[in-house]
Design an enzyme around this catalytic site. Structure first.
Site: not given
Length: 620
Positions: A134, A139-140, A159, A161, A327, A356
């Protein structure tokens, strides 16, 4: 006085050109001059915007498409041979301009088209940004996102980032990794479980709890200054239920619809190529949803396909990316995803994309790699350069817990996996890994047995392919998905948060740094990664392997200039091996150095190797 009038007139003119009017969104927000993709489909969204004509005196409009939803209009422009600059599109009603919108073509970075993607010279460090560090607590929690930070919830936002990644690039560089694959960073505004970030709500916006689009650019620039490559995790198969386009669909066929509203995928990817498969089962795989919060996108819709193709290219150009990891690649409409992949590779011929393809059979995985002989049987070519070696992952999860060799246990599993390399058009472009964000932690599987960790890491770092490490494995982190869920395999990296009781980013020599055990894991990983970085024979050399005996597996990586002998003793006993059996690999070399122990070795007759021990011997 006259100068004031001029300023006022200019200001009004400029405002009218850029006034949003009924345009709430324009995507892509801009493009670049000099791209291979010159026919750009611009999505305009606003209340009843389809009622307007769209004209331009600056740039050629090739097509205007409307859908069943009058809030959308799709305008395709021709950017071929257009210089960087601002191009105006006018929205007219009854022949009069109601408002105008400027679409900018930016100047392309020099050499952008020829950028090189990640390859087998790299070691990829996979991290989950919410759980890594974090760097910006401010910006949490943000006013425009639903889920707030709650570090006590294993499945909640913690949190981490983009700034946290930037702050610890020195750690990743010291470890010896050369590329970072971060799980998705785009906005995911689901009410719960949003840290997962595979249910995205805006494909042109970094999630504000991670930072901004500009922060992502800063990350890329900082990584490139250190010689690190950035790989974006891209999701084509599904979006999030809170995606703004999902909440007001352009047309019903942008997603796969079911009479009952929701039907979960049957996950049987074999139906994509099974000539004997019932159509209802194939549809159940491709069109079924991953979850209620993940609407399954219909890539066979040409507007949607163009949208996600442009979006991927936009991010590559905007953030100066070095690769994509896609993905759930094999759940997409296979013809459409092949077209998507080819479009990107046509734009960037030296780029790399890994898909994937979570299957458990080499032939089935091979089907999805570019120019596959297996795919050719059915007339299919995915154009996908790289796939993930899940069969090796399956073997790694069991064979080092099998101490005694027999016909199908222990190191024979590694041998048999590589024996099937003939099925792949490019075995060196397979991603090899022991674990990732969806699997049990390797050190949980090995019950914190450091010797087993050494065996597994030695194998993936010296065999063919592109190694991928999962954050925290290099300090012995644990995680039990089976009994404790996803949150347990995605624990916070110790020291990534202010106030953490211990900081594993720091050496054990520093007060509050790594524990003794963590340092042992780190030092071993760092040593092999940094050695690998400088030894091209491991990146691209040929692989010569021998049938394991007594659970001891021997193989060579070699080219015209160098040879490396790898010995993995997976048994509980010490062994002495006769070097005469390995004459084909040893050639005329009689001496070598084990880079793990820095020991010089005589290879003329025999080699002693302790129980549960790997050796990486550079031949002299």
């Amino acid at each position: 006085m006259h100068s004031i009038k001029i300023i006022i007139i200019f200001s009004v003119f400029f405002f009218s050109l850029n006034s949003f009017g009924q345009v709430d969104r324009m995507e892509p927000p801009f493009w670049w001059s000099g791209m291979n993709t010159t026919q750009v489909q611009i999505l305009f969204y606003g209340q009843d915007i389809a009622d307007y004509e769209v004209l331009s005196e600056d740039i050629s409009i090739l097509d205007i498409s409307r859908t069943e939803n009058s809030n959308y209009i799709f305008v395709t422009i021709d950017t071929a041979n257009k210089e960087p600059g601002a191009y105006t599109l006018h929205f007219k009603n009854d022949g009069k301009t109601a408002y105008s919108k400027v679409f900018e073509l930016k100047e392309r970075k020099s050499g952008s088209a020829s950028r090189s993607g990640f390859d087998s010279s790299d070691v990829i460090y996979l991290l989950m940004p919410d759980r890594f560090a974090n760097g910006n607590p401010d910006n949490d929690t943000t006013k425009n996102t639903i889920e707030n930070v709650d570090r006590s919830n294993p499945g909640g936002r913690h949190g981490g980032d983009i700034q946290g990644i930037i702050d610890h690039l020195d750690y990743i560089e010291e470890l010896g990794a050369t590329a970072i694959w971060s799980t998705p960073l785009l906005e995911d505004n689901e009410p719960v479980y949003s840290y997962h970030t595979y249910a995205q709500s805006d494909l042109y916006k970094i999630d504000p709890r991670y930072g901004s689009n500009e922060d992502y650019q800063r990350l890329s620039a900082a990584m490139h200054q250190k010689g690190l490559r950035l790989i974006m995790d891209y999701v084509t198969n599904h979006w999030g239920s809170k995606h703004w386009l999902i909440e007001d669909l352009p047309s019903k066929d942008w997603i796969h619809q079911w009479p009952e509203g929701f039907r979960r995928s049957n996950y049987r990817m074999t139906t994509q190529f099974d000539n004997n498969a019932a159509k209802v089962d194939a549809k159940g795989c491709m069109d079924g949803w991953f979850d209620t919060t993940m609407p399954d996108m219909n890539q066979s819709n040409p507007m949607l396909l163009q949208y996600i193709t442009q979006n991927a290219i936009w991010w590559i150009e905007y953030a100066d990316l070095d690769g994509l990891r896609v993905d759930t690649y094999s759940y997409n409409d296979k013809e459409a995803i092949a077209q998507w992949t080819k479009s990107i590779m046509d734009e960037y011929p030296n780029f790399n994309i890994v898909g994937e393809v979570w299957m458990h059979d080499q032939a089935q995985i091979s089907y999805w790699q570019k120019n596959s002989k297996i795919g050719a049987i059915t007339g299919y070519n995915s154009h996908l350069p790289a796939v993930m070696d899940f069969t090796l992952h399956d073997a790694l999860g069991t064979m080092f817990n099998e101490d005694n060799s027999n016909w199908n246990e222990g190191m024979i599993k590694a041998y048999e996996n590589f024996a099937n390399d003939f099925l792949y058009p490019d075995p060196n472009n397979l991603m090899v890994f022991v674990g990732n964000h969806d699997t049990n932690r390797v050190n949980h599987i090995f019950q914190s047995d450091f010797n087993k960790y050494k065996l597994a890491l030695t194998l993936i770092l010296t065999t063919r392919g592109i190694p991928q490490l999962y954050y925290g494995d290099e300090i012995g982190m644990l995680g039990d998905k089976d009994n404790k869920g996803d949150g347990d395999i995605r624990r916070d990296f110790p020291g990534g948060w202010a106030g953490d009781s211990q900081n594993a980013f720091l050496s054990a020599a520093v007060a509050g740094g790594r524990t003794k055990d963590q340092q042992t894991y780190f030092d071993f990983t760092k040593k092999i990664l940094n050695w690998r970085k400088e030894n091209s024979v491991i990146h691209s050399g040929k692989l010569l392997q021998y049938i394991p005996q007594d659970n001891v597996y021997v193989y060579f990586r070699y080219n015209d200039d160098h040879r490396v002998m790898v010995i993995i003793n997976n048994s509980l006993k010490n062994h002495t091996i006769n070097t005469q059996r390995y004459k084909e690999g040893l050639q005329d070399f009689k001496k070598g150095t084990d880079i793990i122990t820095d020991s010089n070795m005589d290879l003329t007759s025999q080699i002693f190797i302790p129980a549960k021990t790997p050796m990486i011997i550079t031949l002299k």
